[in-house]
Design a protein around this motif. Structure first.
Motif, mmCIF file in Angstrom:
data_model
loop_
_atom_site.group_PDB
_atom_site.id
_atom_site.type_symbol
_atom_site.label_atom_id
_atom_site.label_comp_id
_atom_site.label_asym_id
_atom_site.label_seq_id
_atom_site.Cartn_x
_atom_site.Cartn_y
_atom_site.Cartn_z
ATOM 1 N N ALA A 492 0.820 -1.210 0.000
ATOM 2 C CA ALA A 492 0.000 0.000 0.000
ATOM 3 C C ALA A 492 0.853 1.259 0.000
ATOM 4 O O ALA A 492 0.410 2.314 -0.469
ATOM 5 N N GLY A 493 2.091 1.158 0.511
ATOM 6 C CA GLY A 493 2.940 2.334 0.564
ATOM 7 C C GLY A 493 3.722 2.602 -0.693
ATOM 8 O O GLY A 493 4.417 3.631 -0.783
ATOM 9 N N HIS A 494 3.618 1.706 -1.681
ATOM 10 C CA HIS A 494 4.384 1.908 -2.915
ATOM 11 C C HIS A 494 3.672 2.891 -3.834
ATOM 12 O O HIS A 494 2.438 2.925 -3.905
ATOM 13 N N SER A 495 4.459 3.669 -4.549
ATOM 14 C CA SER A 495 3.882 4.709 -5.413
ATOM 15 C C SER A 495 3.227 4.136 -6.660
ATOM 16 O O SER A 495 2.310 4.739 -7.216
ATOM 17 N N GLU A 496 3.701 2.973 -7.138
ATOM 18 C CA GLU A 496 3.163 2.361 -8.365
ATOM 19 C C GLU A 496 2.102 1.328 -7.982
ATOM 20 O O GLU A 496 2.424 0.238 -7.507
ATOM 21 N N GLN A 497 0.848 1.688 -8.180
ATOM 22 C CA GLN A 497 -0.250 0.790 -7.849
ATOM 23 C C GLN A 497 -0.790 0.153 -9.135
ATOM 24 O O GLN A 497 -1.856 0.493 -9.637
ATOM 25 N N THR A 498 -0.025 -0.785 -9.680
ATOM 26 C CA THR A 498 -0.440 -1.496 -10.886
ATOM 27 C C THR A 498 -1.452 -2.583 -10.516
ATOM 28 O O THR A 498 -1.629 -2.905 -9.328
ATOM 29 N N PRO A 499 -2.120 -3.183 -11.514
ATOM 30 C CA PRO A 499 -3.095 -4.235 -11.197
ATOM 31 C C PRO A 499 -2.518 -5.375 -10.356
ATOM 32 O O PRO A 499 -3.188 -5.865 -9.443
ATOM 33 N N GLU A 500 -1.298 -5.814 -10.629
ATOM 34 C CA GLU A 500 -0.731 -6.907 -9.845
ATOM 35 C C GLU A 500 -0.497 -6.497 -8.399
ATOM 36 O O GLU A 500 -0.671 -7.298 -7.473
ATOM 37 N N ASP A 519 -11.767 -4.255 -0.320
ATOM 38 C CA ASP A 519 -12.632 -3.301 -1.012
ATOM 39 C C ASP A 519 -11.822 -2.164 -1.636
ATOM 40 O O ASP A 519 -12.098 -1.743 -2.771
ATOM 41 N N ASP A 520 -10.835 -1.660 -0.920
ATOM 42 C CA ASP A 520 -10.024 -0.557 -1.456
ATOM 43 C C ASP A 520 -9.260 -1.004 -2.698
ATOM 44 O O ASP A 520 -9.214 -0.278 -3.707
ATOM 45 N N ALA A 521 -8.651 -2.179 -2.636
ATOM 46 C CA ALA A 521 -7.872 -2.666 -3.775
ATOM 47 C C ALA A 521 -8.764 -2.923 -4.986
ATOM 48 O O ALA A 521 -8.424 -2.560 -6.122
ATOM 49 N N VAL A 522 -9.930 -3.530 -4.749
ATOM 50 C CA VAL A 522 -10.849 -3.828 -5.852
ATOM 51 C C VAL A 522 -11.380 -2.536 -6.466
ATOM 52 O O VAL A 522 -11.507 -2.423 -7.698
ATOM 53 N N ASN A 529 -9.945 -0.336 -14.939
ATOM 54 C CA ASN A 529 -10.584 -1.172 -15.956
ATOM 55 C C ASN A 529 -11.885 -1.730 -15.385
ATOM 56 O O ASN A 529 -11.876 -2.724 -14.649
ATOM 57 N N PRO A 530 -13.026 -1.111 -15.719
ATOM 58 C CA PRO A 530 -14.315 -1.551 -15.152
ATOM 59 C C PRO A 530 -14.707 -2.968 -15.545
ATOM 60 O O PRO A 530 -15.631 -3.531 -14.947
ATOM 61 N N TRP A 531 -14.032 -3.546 -16.562
ATOM 62 C CA TRP A 531 -14.392 -4.881 -17.032
ATOM 63 C C TRP A 531 -13.398 -5.946 -16.568
ATOM 64 O O TRP A 531 -13.398 -7.056 -17.087
ATOM 65 N N ASP A 532 -12.569 -5.636 -15.590
ATOM 66 C CA ASP A 532 -11.570 -6.595 -15.128
ATOM 67 C C ASP A 532 -12.247 -7.670 -14.278
ATOM 68 O O ASP A 532 -12.673 -7.419 -13.153
ATOM 69 N N TRP A 533 -12.347 -8.886 -14.816
ATOM 70 C CA TRP A 533 -13.039 -9.978 -14.133
ATOM 71 C C TRP A 533 -12.309 -10.426 -12.866
ATOM 72 O O TRP A 533 -12.902 -11.078 -11.990
ATOM 73 N N ARG A 534 -11.032 -10.067 -12.740
ATOM 74 C CA ARG A 534 -10.279 -10.481 -11.546
ATOM 75 C C ARG A 534 -10.844 -9.862 -10.273
ATOM 76 O O ARG A 534 -10.682 -10.415 -9.182
ATOM 77 N N ALA A 535 -11.511 -8.718 -10.417
ATOM 78 C CA ALA A 535 -12.155 -8.110 -9.253
ATOM 79 C C ALA A 535 -13.242 -9.040 -8.702
ATOM 80 O O ALA A 535 -13.379 -9.211 -7.480
ATOM 81 N N SER A 536 -14.028 -9.652 -9.577
ATOM 82 C CA SER A 536 -15.064 -10.589 -9.131
ATOM 83 C C SER A 536 -14.446 -11.827 -8.499
ATOM 84 O O SER A 536 -14.977 -12.383 -7.520
#
Length: 754
Positions: A492-500, A519-522, A529-536
């Motif tokens: 959470a403290g890293h500046s680069e918040q990529t999907p991985e 919830d915050d990460a999702v 990307n509103p269509w990222d199925w990994r969130a589900s």
């Protein structure tokens, strides 16, 4: 005549051989092998016959020229060689369907046989090339005119072929005749006199009377001539002849899928669609051609059964007349009603609209799609009304995503579509089997499951594969933090918040029960990307992690998780991981039938999922009292699996509880090769012998039967039970329990009065 038994073949057996795929009839006698000369026996020279053996039938028969033997006619020899060639051809698996299914090859016929005897356009297909109004219609008893002027816009029209047989086009192409009339005009067969008389197709270009349109059309066709792909018909040249422009293309001598559908119509006019696996095989083979066009910045626009030809055991995409550049916003858009995506009229074609045409084509190939150009021109009929959808729900979900009303909900690329199509084909083929899968499938989205026990927890579900293109992947791999709280703090403290990074944060939250972290990460993941199925997927894992020992709480968690995993299943219909997760969620949620269906799909389709799916089937079936079904599920766990010993133990326990002498005997056999500690084995044996004595008291002795090495008689069972009690006493530290076991051993010992 008997129908061919090969999967998907529509042929019948004639003289012991299938007239379509060439496979031998199961009851037919094998063809005698042609004698081969041995080193000690030189081959005899063929007897001179005075006539030349045709190259098509003489062939290579063990490097010798085939000649008729005594009493055999040349016709008999010809038939024998053809049968042998068919038998060899039957051994070659078609490239269609990636070896997962079989599609009968289509023979390539004589091009001259494809010519129209009397070239004429039916009246119902005569429309003005300028305004689209009907022209050339019959009036009274007089037939419709083949050429004239449109009564609506006064533009000239002509439906008579402009090129006659024998006419030489551009000094190079000799016309043989007309093949068909398409949207661009007449299509002709010709010979290329400059290149070994090869067969070519000449196709006219529209609006050739407009010089600007002609120049633009020629330039576009010259650009398309640079498209080189083995699955796309090749454009050789663009020429002009007497003021008209013609595209010179490769001649493809197979049969279009539309023609094949017409050939499959029954005599009663009943629609006979392709089996789902064959339809998927056709489309699967064609998708690399779409990927090639899309990589070049082109769109096909007009995919339909008419434009895919099967030639031999391969396919080829024909008719590039509708192809356009992705950045072209001005050129006319060519498409077909019923296949064209609904948004094309407003925003133009796109990769998403090409994918729509693939879904519509799959529908037309697999069922009688009534109303596809009217009532359902922008959608699909209800799933319940389409048998292939009901039978293969993965197929339905593949088509539904291809034909989603919102282009953003469709597959992003044809490569993604192809990956899921392979998975769906595996499921369709596996659905015909009553056995567990023996082959594993490669997944681009999930690692294999790790569960080896009789229960399945959320952390034992398949892991998401990491995105190799994520810029933070190397940094994530370098982290050596095992504590999830410390890990989340670092992430959470890293500046680069990529999907991985966000997914790693969410998983840490699931591990320690911190919903806010998840919830915050999702939320951030879906913002990108509103269509990222990994969130589900992550949300489903969170819900499963909240299922505890309380039945009602587990039921609520399973119900909610099932909704999230269903969204992943819909996005990835070819993947098995969502099926396993959905089955577990349904089981917890109390939807036993749905859980069983998804466990079965995973069990049949992918060998990596057999063990966890088999244990799932065992639990679900046992829950409804189906002991036989639970045992069959446990029997399917392969011997090489780490879960095999546990499956054998559970199987033995089920048989023991059922309690008949036959069950007890099979139960002993089931654990005979398992590694058990002495006390566990003694306890199991003692229980078996106790139950066997009770059965003998009721049904009598079976001296010819044995439980392991113990005959099924009263005295033998008592001696064996006495021994097991004493073994248990030796391993029991409590003196009271030990004394009790010794007393039981003494009590059960058979006494002699002599």
């Amino acid at each position: 005549m008997n129908h061919c038994v090969q999967p998907g073949c529509t042929g019948v057996y004639e003289d012991g051989w299938c007239n379509v795929c060439g496979s031998p009839e199961p009851t037919a006698a094998p063809v005698a092998a042609t004698p081969v000369a041995t080193p000690s026996e030189p081959a005899a020279a063929p007897a001179p016959t005075g006539e030349e053996v045709p190259s098509g039938i003489s062939g290579q028969v063990d490097s010798q020229v085939a000649t008729p033997g005594p009493g055999r006619s040349r016709e008999a020899l010809r038939a024998a060689v053809v049968r042998r060639q068919r038998a060899h051809a039957a051994l070659r698996r078609s490239t269609l369907g990636m070896g997962l299914t079989q599609v009968p090859p289509v023979p390539v016929g004589d091009p001259m046989q494809a010519l129209m005897v009397d070239p004429e356009v039916p009246e119902e297909r005569r429309v003005c090339p300028s305004c689209g109004a009907k022209v050339g219609q019959a009036a009274g008893e007089a037939g419709g005119r083949q050429q004239g002027f449109c009564p609506q816009c006064r533009a000239p029209y002509s439906f008579t072929p402009k090129l006659a047989p024998g006419e030489l086009v551009a000094g190079q192409y000799e016309v043989a005749g007309a093949l068909a009339h398409g949207g661009m005009g007449w299509i002709y067969l010709a010979r290329d006199k400059n290149v070994s008389d090869r067969w070519v197709v000449l196709k006219g270009l529209l609006n050739t009377g407009d010089s600007d349109a002609l120049d633009a059309a020629v330039a576009e066709q010259q650009f398309l001539a640079q498209v080189k792909h083995p699955l796309i018909v090749e454009i050789y040249n663009v020429v002009t002849h007497e003021g008209d422009a013609y595209t010179v293309m490769e001649y493809v001598g197979g049969t279009s899928l539309k023609q094949m559908l017409k050939q499959r119509m029954t005599t009663a006019g009943r629609y006979d669609a392709f089996p789902v696996d064959q339809a998927l095989a056709f489309v699967l083979e064609a998708l690399p051609a779409f990927s090639h066009l899309h990589d070049l910045g082109l769109l096909y626009c007009d995919f339909k059964p008419d434009n895919l030809i099967q030639e031999g055991d391969g396919v080829k995409l024909i008719d590039l007349g509708g192809v356009r550049r992705q950045d072209d916003l001005e050129s006319p858009i060519y498409g077909t009603v019923g296949y064209q995506a609904p948004e094309v009229a407003e925003v133009g074609p796109s990769v998403a609209s090409d994918i729509w045409t693939v879904g519509r084509t799959l529908c037309v190939l697999t069922f009688e799609f009534r109303g596809y150009q009217t009532e359902y021109v922008d959608g699909l009929p209800p799933m319940s009304q389409v048998p292939p959808f009901v039978e293969h729900d993965a197929f339905y979900r593949l088509v539904a995503r291809c034909c989603a009303p919102d282009p953003n909900d469709r597959f992003l690329t044809t490569d993604e579509l192809r990956t899921q199509t392979v998975g769906v084909l595996r499921q369709v083929v596996a659905s015909r089997s009553d056995h567990a899968a023996t082959l594993s499938a490669h997944s681009v989205a999930f690692d294999p499951p790790v569960s080896t026990g009789e229960t399945l927890a959320w952390w034992e579900l398949p892991e998401l594969k990491r995105d190799e293109s994520d810029p933070m992947l190397d940094w994530l791999s370098s982290l050596q933090v095992s504590d999830p709280v410390a890990l989340h703090q670092t992430l959470a403290g890293h500046s680069e918040q990529t999907p991985e990074v966000l997914l790693a944060r969410a998983r840490a939250g699931v591990r320690v029960g911190q919903r806010a972290w998840v919830d915050d990460a999702v939320r951030e993941l879906l913002r990108e990307n509103p269509w990222d199925w990994r969130a589900s997927w992550v949300r489903g894992l969170w819900e499963l992690s909240q299922a505890g020992t309380d039945e009602e709480r587990s039921r609520r968690a399973g119900h909610t998780a099932a909704g999230h995993f269903a969204a992943v299943r819909d996005a990835l219909p070819g993947e098995i991981a969502p099926r396993l997760a959905l089955a577990l969620a349904s089981e917890l949620g109390g939807y036993a039938k749905a859980a069983e269906l998804d466990y079965e799909r995973a069990w049949r389709t992918d060998a990596a999922y057999v063990a966890p799916a088999a244990f799932g089937l065992h639990r679900v079936r046992l829950g409804r009292g189906d002991v036989d079904g639970a045992i069959r599920a446990l029997d399917s766990v392969p011997a090489g699996s780490r879960a095999h010993p546990r499956a054998r133990w559970l199987r033995a326990e089920l048989l023991r509880r059922r309690g008949s002498l036959a069950d007890l005997r099979e139960s002993v056999h089931a654990v005979s090769r398992l590694t058990l500690d002495p006390k566990q084995r003694a306890l199991f044996n003692a229980t078996i012998y106790e139950q066997a004595l009770a059965q003998v008291a009721k049904d009598g002795e079976r001296a010819d039967w044995r439980l392991g090495e113990v005959p099924v008689t009263r005295d033998a069972l008592r001696r064996a039970l006495e021994q097991e009690y004493r073994v248990l006493a030796d391993y029991t530290p409590d003196p009271v329990e030990r004394a009790t076991l010794v007393d039981r051993a003494n009590a059960v010992r058979p006494w002699s009065w002599t």
